[in-house]
Design a protein around this motif. Structure first.
Motif, PDB file in Angstrom:
ATOM      1  N   ILE A 219       0.837  -1.199   0.000  1.00 17.54           N
ATOM      2  CA  ILE A 219       0.000   0.000   0.000  1.00 17.54           C
ATOM      3  C   ILE A 219       0.872   1.249   0.000  1.00 17.54           C
ATOM      4  O   ILE A 219       0.630   2.197  -0.750  1.00 17.54           O
ATOM      5  CB  ILE A 219      -0.946  -0.013   1.209  1.00 17.54           C
ATOM      6  CG1 ILE A 219      -1.952  -1.165   1.080  1.00 17.54           C
ATOM      7  CG2 ILE A 219      -1.675   1.323   1.344  1.00 17.54           C
ATOM      8  CD1 ILE A 219      -2.803  -1.385   2.315  1.00 17.54           C
ATOM      9  N   LEU A 222       2.483   1.732  -3.478  1.00 14.87           N
ATOM     10  CA  LEU A 222       1.539   2.268  -4.453  1.00 14.87           C
ATOM     11  C   LEU A 222       1.209   3.719  -4.146  1.00 14.87           C
ATOM     12  O   LEU A 222       1.140   4.559  -5.060  1.00 14.87           O
ATOM     13  CB  LEU A 222       0.259   1.428  -4.453  1.00 14.87           C
ATOM     14  CG  LEU A 222      -0.828   1.871  -5.438  1.00 14.87           C
ATOM     15  CD1 LEU A 222      -0.352   1.691  -6.874  1.00 14.87           C
ATOM     16  CD2 LEU A 222      -2.131   1.096  -5.208  1.00 14.87           C
ATOM     17  N   ALA A 223       1.006   4.031  -2.868  1.00 14.89           N
ATOM     18  CA  ALA A 223       0.676   5.397  -2.471  1.00 14.89           C
ATOM     19  C   ALA A 223       1.795   6.363  -2.855  1.00 14.89           C
ATOM     20  O   ALA A 223       1.544   7.499  -3.274  1.00 14.89           O
ATOM     21  CB  ALA A 223       0.402   5.456  -0.974  1.00 14.89           C
ATOM     22  N   PHE A 226       1.537   7.008  -6.551  1.00 19.21           N
ATOM     23  CA  PHE A 226       0.382   7.863  -6.824  1.00 19.21           C
ATOM     24  C   PHE A 226       0.701   9.312  -6.490  1.00 19.21           C
ATOM     25  O   PHE A 226       0.301  10.228  -7.207  1.00 19.21           O
ATOM     26  CB  PHE A 226      -0.831   7.384  -6.006  1.00 19.21           C
ATOM     27  CG  PHE A 226      -1.822   6.575  -6.795  1.00 19.21           C
ATOM     28  CD1 PHE A 226      -1.446   5.377  -7.383  1.00 19.21           C
ATOM     29  CD2 PHE A 226      -3.119   7.004  -6.957  1.00 19.21           C
ATOM     30  CE1 PHE A 226      -2.347   4.628  -8.113  1.00 19.21           C
ATOM     31  CE2 PHE A 226      -4.036   6.267  -7.680  1.00 19.21           C
ATOM     32  CZ  PHE A 226      -3.651   5.069  -8.267  1.00 19.21           C
ATOM     33  N   ARG A 234      -1.405   9.917  -2.384  1.00 26.47           N
ATOM     34  CA  ARG A 234      -1.328   8.977  -1.269  1.00 26.47           C
ATOM     35  C   ARG A 234      -2.669   8.883  -0.544  1.00 26.47           C
ATOM     36  O   ARG A 234      -3.080   7.798  -0.123  1.00 26.47           O
ATOM     37  CB  ARG A 234      -0.232   9.376  -0.274  1.00 26.47           C
ATOM     38  CG  ARG A 234      -0.182   8.400   0.893  1.00 26.47           C
ATOM     39  CD  ARG A 234       1.088   8.390   1.684  1.00 26.47           C
ATOM     40  NE  ARG A 234       1.069   7.260   2.626  1.00 26.47           N
ATOM     41  CZ  ARG A 234       2.038   6.982   3.484  1.00 26.47           C
ATOM     42  NH1 ARG A 234       3.135   7.733   3.524  1.00 26.47           N
ATOM     43  NH2 ARG A 234       1.927   5.950   4.296  1.00 26.47           N
ATOM     44  N   VAL A 237      -5.061   6.349  -2.189  1.00 24.38           N
ATOM     45  CA  VAL A 237      -4.744   4.941  -1.923  1.00 24.38           C
ATOM     46  C   VAL A 237      -5.076   4.583  -0.481  1.00 24.38           C
ATOM     47  O   VAL A 237      -5.691   3.542  -0.204  1.00 24.38           O
ATOM     48  CB  VAL A 237      -3.261   4.668  -2.234  1.00 24.38           C
ATOM     49  CG1 VAL A 237      -2.895   3.230  -1.864  1.00 24.38           C
ATOM     50  CG2 VAL A 237      -2.971   4.921  -3.710  1.00 24.38           C
ATOM     51  N   PHE A 367      -3.394   4.307 -12.551  1.00 26.84           N
ATOM     52  CA  PHE A 367      -3.254   3.128 -11.694  1.00 26.84           C
ATOM     53  C   PHE A 367      -2.228   2.126 -12.223  1.00 26.84           C
ATOM     54  O   PHE A 367      -1.317   1.725 -11.483  1.00 26.84           O
ATOM     55  CB  PHE A 367      -4.596   2.422 -11.510  1.00 26.84           C
ATOM     56  CG  PHE A 367      -4.473   1.115 -10.775  1.00 26.84           C
ATOM     57  CD1 PHE A 367      -4.023   1.070  -9.460  1.00 26.84           C
ATOM     58  CD2 PHE A 367      -4.775  -0.083 -11.411  1.00 26.84           C
ATOM     59  CE1 PHE A 367      -3.889  -0.143  -8.781  1.00 26.84           C
ATOM     60  CE2 PHE A 367      -4.647  -1.297 -10.745  1.00 26.84           C
ATOM     61  CZ  PHE A 367      -4.206  -1.326  -9.434  1.00 26.84           C
ATOM     62  N   TRP A 400      -7.236  -2.556  -8.183  1.00 30.62           N
ATOM     63  CA  TRP A 400      -7.584  -1.498  -7.226  1.00 30.62           C
ATOM     64  C   TRP A 400      -8.592  -1.996  -6.209  1.00 30.62           C
ATOM     65  O   TRP A 400      -8.529  -1.664  -5.031  1.00 30.62           O
ATOM     66  CB  TRP A 400      -8.118  -0.284  -7.975  1.00 30.62           C
ATOM     67  CG  TRP A 400      -8.564   0.840  -7.095  1.00 30.62           C
ATOM     68  CD1 TRP A 400      -9.827   1.093  -6.658  1.00 30.62           C
ATOM     69  CD2 TRP A 400      -7.746   1.872  -6.524  1.00 30.62           C
ATOM     70  NE1 TRP A 400      -9.865   2.209  -5.858  1.00 30.62           N
ATOM     71  CE2 TRP A 400      -8.589   2.715  -5.760  1.00 30.62           C
ATOM     72  CE3 TRP A 400      -6.389   2.175  -6.604  1.00 30.62           C
ATOM     73  CZ2 TRP A 400      -8.114   3.832  -5.085  1.00 30.62           C
ATOM     74  CZ3 TRP A 400      -5.913   3.292  -5.927  1.00 30.62           C
ATOM     75  CH2 TRP A 400      -6.768   4.101  -5.180  1.00 30.62           C
ATOM     76  N   LEU A 403      -7.875  -3.227  -2.605  1.00 28.65           N
ATOM     77  CA  LEU A 403      -7.739  -2.341  -1.451  1.00 28.65           C
ATOM     78  C   LEU A 403      -8.995  -2.386  -0.589  1.00 28.65           C
ATOM     79  O   LEU A 403      -8.934  -2.240   0.634  1.00 28.65           O
ATOM     80  CB  LEU A 403      -7.463  -0.910  -1.911  1.00 28.65           C
ATOM     81  CG  LEU A 403      -6.110  -0.688  -2.613  1.00 28.65           C
ATOM     82  CD1 LEU A 403      -6.069   0.694  -3.253  1.00 28.65           C
ATOM     83  CD2 LEU A 403      -4.952  -0.868  -1.640  1.00 28.65           C
TER      84      LEU A 403
END
Length: 455
Positions: A219, A222-223, A226, A234, A237, A367, A400, A403
């Motif tokens: 997480i 990915l954040a 982003f 962030r 996410v 994404f 996605w 999450l």
């Protein structure tokens, strides 16, 4: 001629009444009762012989409808079936009445059916049989397309029978779990199934274990990616993983959907879910960009103060809401969206910076690049179509939506939520879905069985 005399049939052909001209009209008229009980009527010309011939045609159509031997074309059936979203699907809502399609669902079903009947549009309904349906089901390039075709055709059959186009036997030609057929329109090379861990004995087949949702380090990765692509990166996410909002619900949020309440001296932060992005919206048609949430259920979601990654989620959400209001006053974010289209990610499909995302543009431009850069795993394969077209395809192991699974696992495993409580926060359709997907692990039977086996 009296009104009573005027309505006396001069002939009746299998239930179709031929009425003579009245004092104010020189035309013959036909009246009858349709299979659904509604009244039918039409004019039939000025000649008696022509009126009788037209009555025979109507009577023949009614006989076909009564027997399910309709000569209506498949293309016409699809047009009628998908002409409106009102009550077309066969699901039952909580009040027991047939549920309505959303506009997105209506267009999706229409697309599946039109793909399925290509080359067979003119076949009459009375010729529908299982071999034909299997050919229609196979009109796709992947097993998933075949399943989509099958589901759409099954719905068409169930609708067509009570409306007089098919027999009961025809309507039952595609039962649930019917034998599969292979795709006919393309050859797929090395297309893997999305990764799912093996089930434990006793687990429901929809059960989502901890490893099927991204972990805290994933997480954060990915954040971080982003955040490099959008100022709110962030937060987007972390909110998805910390509050379990669906993509369409989250990406239409405005500053005014964030609520702060003081309870016993504590500040609590909530997000109000009243709408979701209309994925089927066509701006040129004036379609609404927001529609009611899935299942038409509105809800108020409490936002955790600190996420599982240590991120101050509630505070950051409140700060972003205030920032969005400032952007609105400055003219760069007209709707005060929390996650508007971003200038760092120039989307070909976004009409302007500061507007609502289209899911395809968001996935392609934001994404997928961010997830790959973050080290999230993906499956790749090649599609070789019948016309020789070769396409490289990609599918994320954790999409996605995973999450949202992380939110559910946190709510159960860390916050000790019960099924009804989780449903209230996450907006799932019913408690059974929540129970099967997140609670039915089979662990309780395994643990109790271990106590009965001697040491």
């Amino acid at each position: 001629m009296s009104k009573r005399t005027r309505n006396v049939p001069i002939a009746t052909i299998d239930g179709v009444n031929v009425l003579g001209p009245s004092g104010t009209s020189k035309y013959y008229r036909l009246t009858w009762t349709n299979p659904d009980g509604s009244a039918g009527r039409t004019t039939a010309g000025r000649e008696r012989g022509a009126a009788i011939a037209r009555a025979e045609e109507v009577a023949d159509d009614l006989r076909k409808a009564a027997l399910g031997l309709s000569d209506a074309r498949l293309a016409d059936l699809v047009d009628k079936y998908t002409a409106t979203r009102k009550g077309r699907n066969q699901r039952q809502t909580e009040n027991g009445k047939p549920g309505d399609w959303t506009e997105a669902q209506r267009r999706q079903v229409s697309a599946h059916l039109r793909r399925a009947i290509v080359g067979n549009e003119d076949i009459p309904a009375y010729l529908v049989d299982r071999p034909l349906l299997d050919r229609l089901r196979a009109q796709g390039g992947t097993p998933r397309m075949v399943r989509e075709n099958t589901s759409a055709l099954r719905g068409l059959l169930r609708w067509a029978q009570p409306n007089g186009y098919l027999t009961v036997e025809q309507s039952e030609l595609l039962p649930y779990r019917c034998a599969p057929v292979d795709p006919a329109l393309s050859v797929v090379s090395e297309r893997p199934e999305r990764y799912r861990t093996a089930r434990m004995v006793g687990q429901h087949h929809d059960y989502v274990p901890d490893e099927d949702a991204p972990f805290a380090d994933q997480i954060v990765a990915l954040a971080t990616q982003f955040q490099e692509r959008a100022d709110w990166g962030r937060l987007a996410v972390e909110l998805a993983a910390g509050a379990g909002l669906r993509w369409g619900e989250q990406h239409q949020l405005r500053a005014y959907d964030v609520e702060i309440r003081l309870v016993d001296g504590r500040r609590l932060v909530f997000v109000r879910i009243d709408w979701q992005v209309n994925s089927a919206a066509r701006r040129t048609k004036g379609d609404p960009l927001r529609v009611l949430p899935k299942g038409r259920k509105r809800r108020l979601v409490k936002v955790t103060g600190t996420s599982i990654t240590g991120y101050p989620l509630a505070d950051e959400l409140v700060a972003r809401a205030e920032q969005a209001r400032t952007e609105q006053h400055g003219g760069t974010n007209p709707d005060a969206l929390l996650f508007p289209t971003a200038s760092k990610v120039a989307s070909r499909r976004a009409t302007h910076v500061g507007g609502l995302w289209h899911h395809t543009a968001w996935s392609r431009d934001l994404f997928i690049p961010a997830a790959l850069a973050a080290g999230w795993e993906a499956s790749r394969w090649v599609e070789i179509h019948a016309d020789g077209t070769v396409r490289d395809r990609l599918q994320m192991i954790h999409p996605w939506h995973s999450l949202r699974h992380r939110f559910a696992r946190t709510a159960i495993d860390v916050w000790d939520m019960q099924p009804g409580e989780l449903m209230a926060q996450g907006g799932w359709e019913n408690v059974e879905t929540v129970y099967n997907r997140y609670y039915r692990s089979g662990i309780e039977n395994w643990e109790s069985s271990c106590t009965k086996i001697p040491d």
